[in-house]
Design a protein around this motif. Structure first.
Motif, short mmCIF file in Angstrom:
data_model
loop_
_atom_site.label_atom_id
_atom_site.label_comp_id
_atom_site.label_asym_id
_atom_site.label_seq_id
_atom_site.Cartn_x
_atom_site.Cartn_y
_atom_site.Cartn_z
N UNK A 25 7.05 -13.46 9.93
CA UNK A 25 7.27 -13.96 10.91
C UNK A 25 8.44 -14.08 9.94
N UNK A 26 9.72 -14.95 9.76
CA UNK A 26 10.55 -16.05 9.39
C UNK A 26 10.63 -15.62 7.59
N UNK A 27 9.18 -15.65 7.37
CA UNK A 27 9.11 -15.62 6.37
C UNK A 27 7.80 -14.82 5.27
N UNK A 28 7.22 -14.09 6.16
CA UNK A 28 5.98 -13.33 5.46
C UNK A 28 5.86 -11.94 6.28
N UNK A 29 5.17 -11.11 6.15
CA UNK A 29 5.29 -9.62 6.63
C UNK A 29 4.13 -9.04 6.36
N UNK A 30 2.61 -8.64 6.50
CA UNK A 30 2.03 -8.36 6.19
C UNK A 30 1.13 -6.69 7.36
N UNK A 31 1.04 -5.70 5.99
CA UNK A 31 1.17 -4.38 6.80
C UNK A 31 -0.80 -4.27 6.83
N UNK A 32 -1.22 -3.13 7.02
CA UNK A 32 -1.64 -2.07 7.33
C UNK A 32 -1.98 -0.75 6.38
N UNK A 33 -2.41 -1.32 4.67
CA UNK A 33 -1.96 -0.30 3.66
C UNK A 33 -3.12 1.12 3.94
N UNK A 34 -2.12 2.60 3.79
CA UNK A 34 -3.31 3.69 3.68
C UNK A 34 -4.20 3.78 3.22
N UNK A 35 -5.45 3.97 2.97
CA UNK A 35 -6.19 4.51 1.35
C UNK A 35 -4.74 6.05 0.84
N UNK A 36 -4.70 5.24 -0.73
CA UNK A 36 -4.01 6.67 -1.14
C UNK A 36 -2.31 5.92 -1.00
N UNK A 37 -2.27 5.12 -0.87
CA UNK A 37 -1.23 4.98 -0.94
C UNK A 37 -0.58 3.62 -1.71
N UNK A 38 0.04 3.82 -2.88
CA UNK A 38 0.57 2.93 -4.08
C UNK A 38 1.14 1.90 -3.86
N UNK A 39 0.94 0.81 -3.99
CA UNK A 39 1.76 -0.91 -3.36
C UNK A 39 2.94 -0.72 -3.99
N UNK A 40 3.76 0.01 -4.90
CA UNK A 40 5.25 0.09 -5.47
C UNK A 40 4.88 1.20 -6.62
N UNK A 41 6.68 1.71 -6.72
CA UNK A 41 6.44 2.44 -7.64
C UNK A 41 5.92 1.73 -9.36
N UNK A 42 5.26 3.24 -9.64
CA UNK A 42 4.48 3.16 -11.20
C UNK A 42 5.04 4.22 -12.23
N UNK A 43 6.14 3.60 -13.57
CA UNK A 43 5.89 4.95 -13.65
C UNK A 43 3.81 5.87 -14.37
N UNK A 44 2.90 5.85 -14.31
CA UNK A 44 2.03 6.44 -14.24
C UNK A 44 1.13 7.06 -13.56
N UNK A 45 2.29 6.90 -12.18
CA UNK A 45 1.97 7.98 -11.22
C UNK A 45 4.00 9.10 -10.47
N UNK A 46 4.27 8.82 -11.67
CA UNK A 46 5.83 9.81 -11.57
C UNK A 46 6.03 10.66 -10.23
N UNK A 47 4.91 11.53 -10.47
CA UNK A 47 5.32 12.32 -8.94
C UNK A 47 4.89 12.03 -7.78
N UNK A 48 4.97 10.58 -7.55
CA UNK A 48 4.37 10.04 -6.18
C UNK A 48 6.06 9.66 -5.40
N UNK A 49 6.43 9.68 -4.55
CA UNK A 49 7.39 9.68 -3.84
C UNK A 49 7.19 8.83 -2.78
N UNK A 50 5.82 8.19 -2.63
CA UNK A 50 6.11 6.83 -1.54
C UNK A 50 5.25 6.12 -2.02
N UNK A 51 5.85 4.78 -1.18
CA UNK A 51 4.91 3.45 -1.78
C UNK A 51 5.33 2.24 -1.03
#
Length: 264
Positions: A25-51
């Motif tokens: 809606x105009x305030x929120x959005x919800x997704x179906x996150x796949x297993x194995x996908x990081x929520x956001x960038x993390x320096x602990x997983x520097x090799x990852x390219x998708x978040x």
């Protein structure tokens, strides 16, 4: 040459994965996150390219604000706010424990019919990311309500046992500690299949060998909350992937996805 370049660009756009949007809606959005996908960038997983955060931002064409998190190997409902104000409002609801979160977990053994576990948990700190954090912080309150939905016994010898047992457990965390459900189920001696940190490696290996499974069998299926702007009760439901449904079927459980996504 231009035609070839344009074709390549179009192919890249077509092949770019998109997230499944469960609610918006105009305030929120919800997704179906796949297993194995990081929520956001993390320096602990520097090799990852998708978040998830960046993918969703690119997909809907606007900035998004994470309001809670899912572990990388966990799949299911993940909610974002579309402004800092709506993020603040929904965060207040989370802090007040006015959000109902439901998970499903495939676990080792025959789980009890119902169990409310009140077991405080020490915060799990990362050696690098949390090196300046208080290492002696006391355990925090952690409460999870569990309900066993299905049980299965396979006539396959396993160690000293003539058969092997599993359960599908409905989990309602009342607090939000790191790895809470995974740690609580392990404490109950019913670790989640596919959990490499808090699980049983022998059973994880069994599922890799017999079912080709390489994911954590923990699913965030439902998120329920009162909309802070409209006061409407919002219930967001995520699907169970085909891989899990195939395994559930082999365990003798229902084939229809609706058997797993509706709160009992």
């Amino acid at each position: 040459m231009d035609e070839i370049l344009n074709t390549d660009a179009n192919q890249e756009m077509i092949q770019k994965p998109e997230l499944t949007i469960l609610y918006q809606d105009e305030y929120f959005v919800a997704i179906d996150k796949p297993s194995g996908l990081l929520v956001h960038r993390s320096f602990l997983d520097k090799h990852e390219t998708q978040f998830a955060m960046q993918m969703l931002r690119d997909q809907i064409g606007q900035h998004v604000y994470p309001v809670h998190r899912l572990d990388r190997p966990t799949s299911g409902v993940l909610l974002f706010a579309l402004s800092s104000e709506s993020a603040r409002k929904v965060n207040e609801i989370f802090i007040a424990h006015q959000v109902q979160k439901r998970y499903l977990a495939l676990v080792r053994g025959f789980a009890p019919e119902q169990k409310l576990l009140d077991k405080p948990l020490k915060e799990q700190l990362d050696k690098i990311a949390d090196k300046h954090a208080n290492q002696d912080k006391p355990a925090q309150s952690a409460i999870t309500d569990f309900k066993c939905l299905y049980q299965a016994s396979l006539d396959i010898p396993f160690g000293k046992y003539p058969s092997i047992r599993y359960s599908l457990v409905e989990c309602f965390p009342k607090t939000g500690r790191k790895h809470q459900i995974r740690r609580h189920l392990n404490h109950l001696t019913h670790p989640i299949i596919g959990d490499v940190n808090h699980g049983d490696n022998k059973h994880n290996h069994f599922f890799r060998e017999h079912f080709k499974l390489r994911r954590l069998m923990l699913f965030a299926t439902n998120l329920n909350f009162k909309h802070p702007y409209s006061d409407e009760i919002i219930n967001i439901t995520a699907s169970i992937d085909d891989e899990a449904l195939t395994i559930f079927k082999k365990l003798g459980w229902p084939e229809l996805e609706s058997a797993y996504t509706k709160i009992k």
